[in-house]
Design a protein around this motif. Structure first.
Motif, PDB file in Angstrom:
ATOM      1  N   MET A  44       0.858  -1.194   0.000  1.00  0.00           N
ATOM      2  CA  MET A  44       0.000   0.000   0.000  1.00  0.00           C
ATOM      3  C   MET A  44       0.892   1.240   0.000  1.00  0.00           C
ATOM      4  O   MET A  44       1.739   1.400   0.874  1.00  0.00           O
ATOM      5  N   SER A  45       0.703   2.115  -0.967  1.00  0.00           N
ATOM      6  CA  SER A  45       1.618   3.255  -1.050  1.00  0.00           C
ATOM      7  C   SER A  45       0.954   4.505  -1.611  1.00  0.00           C
ATOM      8  O   SER A  45       1.536   5.216  -2.423  1.00  0.00           O
ATOM      9  N   LYS A  46      -0.258   4.772  -1.188  1.00  0.00           N
ATOM     10  CA  LYS A  46      -0.946   5.970  -1.661  1.00  0.00           C
ATOM     11  C   LYS A  46      -0.281   7.249  -1.171  1.00  0.00           C
ATOM     12  O   LYS A  46      -0.471   8.309  -1.780  1.00  0.00           O
ATOM     13  N   LEU A  47       0.491   7.151  -0.091  1.00  0.00           N
ATOM     14  CA  LEU A  47       1.160   8.334   0.465  1.00  0.00           C
ATOM     15  C   LEU A  47       2.666   8.097   0.590  1.00  0.00           C
ATOM     16  O   LEU A  47       3.319   8.676   1.460  1.00  0.00           O
ATOM     17  N   LYS A  48       3.229   7.296  -0.270  1.00  0.00           N
ATOM     18  CA  LYS A  48       4.636   6.917  -0.165  1.00  0.00           C
ATOM     19  C   LYS A  48       5.544   8.135  -0.081  1.00  0.00           C
ATOM     20  O   LYS A  48       5.505   9.022  -0.921  1.00  0.00           O
ATOM     21  N   TYR A  70      -2.190   6.412   7.515  1.00  0.00           N
ATOM     22  CA  TYR A  70      -1.158   7.106   6.737  1.00  0.00           C
ATOM     23  C   TYR A  70       0.158   6.331   6.762  1.00  0.00           C
ATOM     24  O   TYR A  70       0.843   6.216   5.742  1.00  0.00           O
ATOM     25  N   GLU A 115       0.079   3.479   4.530  1.00  0.00           N
ATOM     26  CA  GLU A 115       0.142   3.881   3.125  1.00  0.00           C
ATOM     27  C   GLU A 115       1.478   4.519   2.751  1.00  0.00           C
ATOM     28  O   GLU A 115       1.609   5.111   1.685  1.00  0.00           O
ATOM     29  N   PHE A 147      -8.361   9.629   1.555  1.00  0.00           N
ATOM     30  CA  PHE A 147      -8.846  10.013   0.226  1.00  0.00           C
ATOM     31  C   PHE A 147      -8.532  11.471  -0.078  1.00  0.00           C
ATOM     32  O   PHE A 147      -7.983  11.797  -1.144  1.00  0.00           O
ATOM     33  N   SER A 186      -4.680  12.109  -0.539  1.00  0.00           N
ATOM     34  CA  SER A 186      -3.985  11.359  -1.588  1.00  0.00           C
ATOM     35  C   SER A 186      -4.330  11.884  -2.978  1.00  0.00           C
ATOM     36  O   SER A 186      -5.194  12.751  -3.143  1.00  0.00           O
ATOM     37  N   ASP A 187      -3.680  11.319  -3.975  1.00  0.00           N
ATOM     38  CA  ASP A 187      -3.950  11.700  -5.358  1.00  0.00           C
ATOM     39  C   ASP A 187      -5.359  11.325  -5.796  1.00  0.00           C
ATOM     40  O   ASP A 187      -5.872  11.881  -6.776  1.00  0.00           O
ATOM     41  N   GLU A 188      -5.987  10.400  -5.081  1.00  0.00           N
ATOM     42  CA  GLU A 188      -7.363  10.031  -5.416  1.00  0.00           C
ATOM     43  C   GLU A 188      -8.319  11.206  -5.225  1.00  0.00           C
ATOM     44  O   GLU A 188      -9.375  11.266  -5.851  1.00  0.00           O
TER      45      GLU A 188
END
Length: 249
Positions: free
Chosen positions: A1-5, A26, A29, A226, A229-231
C-alpha cells in the motif's frame, strides 16, 4: 500500500480517536507521520503499537508557542510537509444561559486559533501541491442543545477553510474539511458530563442517524486518506460529511 509513499504528514490531536486512526492509516500507506498531542504518556502508549516512520511531538494545541514548535520539530526531522491535518479539538457542553468567557476562550483557543496559527507557521514549509485538512463537524449544520460555542467554533473553521482555499490557489495546495457526525471517540468522555448523561446523549445521537449507529474513527480516517492522496486530487474547498446521513435529513 503506497498511496502516500514518502509523503510527510503532520497530525494534531493524534494520540487517540480520529487522529490516531488516521496516523495508523497514513503510516500503512507509506507516509512519514508526525503525531502531536498534549499528554506525553498517551503519545508514549500509542507509539508502542505504531509501525512505520514516525515521531511524536508533545504540543498543547491551546498554546501558540507549542504549535510553532510542532512545525519546527517536524521540519527539522523530515523536511518540508506534504499533509497538514488540523484535527485537535474539544467539545465541552454549556447551555446558552451558562456560557462563560472561560468556556468560550477554551474552545476557540483550541478549535479555531490553534489551527489558524499552525497553518501560518506551516505554510512556508508546506510543499506546493500539498494538502491541508481540518476536522470540522456537522454541529454547525444542525442545532444541538448545549453545543452553541462548539458549533460556532466549527462554523468559524469552516469559513476560514474557504478563504484559505482561495488564498492558496496559486500554490496548488488543496484545503478540505472533514465533518464527522457521531463517532466512537474519546471526545464524549471529555465533555465534563456524568457517564450516564454521556450514554443517554450517545443513544439519542445514534437514533437520529439513518444508519442507526455511531461511526468508527477508522471510517473518518478513510476519508482523510482520500482527501490527502492523489485520489482526491480534484477535491478542493470541500467539506465531506462522515455522519451516516444525520446531516442530510
Amino acid at each position: 500500500m503506497s498511496k502516500l509513499k514518502n509523503k510527510v504528514a503532520v497530525i494534531t490531536g493524534a494520540n487517540s480517536g480520529i487522529g490516531l486512526a488516521t496516523a495508523k492509516l497514513y503510516l500503512k500507506e507509506g507516509a512519514k507521520v508526525v503525531l502531536s498531542g498534549r499528554r506525553q504518556e498517551a503519545l508514549d502508549e500509542v507509539s508502542k503499537d505504531l509501525e512505520g516512520d514516525f515521531i511524536t511531538v508533545l504540543a498543547d494545541a491551546s498554546k501558540p508557542e507549542d504549535n510553532k514548535r510542532l512545525i519546527s520539530e517536524a521540519t527539522a526531522h523530515y523536511g518540508n510537509i506534504d499533509i497538514l491535518f488540523l484535527n485537535a479539538g474539544i467539545a465541552p457542553v454549556s447551555p446558552a444561559t451558562d456560557i462563560t468567557e472561560e468556556h468560550y476562550n477554551e474552545i476557540f483557543n483550541i478549535n479555531v486559533k490553534s489551527p489558524m496559527l499552525t497553518v501560518k507557521e506551516a505554510l512556508p514549509s508546506l510543499n506546493d501541491g500539498g494538502s491541508i485538512l481540518f476536522t470540522s463537524s456537522i454541529v454547525h449544520k444542525k442545532g444541538f442543545d448545549g453545543l452553541g460555542v462548539y458549533s460556532a467554533s466549527k462554523g468559524a473553521i469552516r469559513a476560514y477553510s474557504r478563504v484559505l482555499t482561495s488564498e492558496l490557489r496559486s500554490r496548488g495546495i488543496r484545503v478540505n474539511s472533514i465533518a464527522p457526525g457521531p463517532i466512537e471517540t474519546p471526545i464524549y468522555s471529555k465533555m465534563g458530563l456524568p457517564q450516564d448523561v454521556v450514554e443517554d446523549m450517545g443513544k439519542g445521537f445514534a437514533s437520529q442517524v439513518p444508519l442507526g449507529r455511531f461511526g468508527k474513527s477508522e471510517e473518518v480516517a478513510n476519508a482523510a486518506l482520500f482527501l490527502a492522496s492523489d485520489e482526491g486530487s480534484y477535491v478542493n474547498g470541500a467539506e465531506l460529511e462522515i455522519d451516516g446521513g444525520i446531516s442530510q435529513i
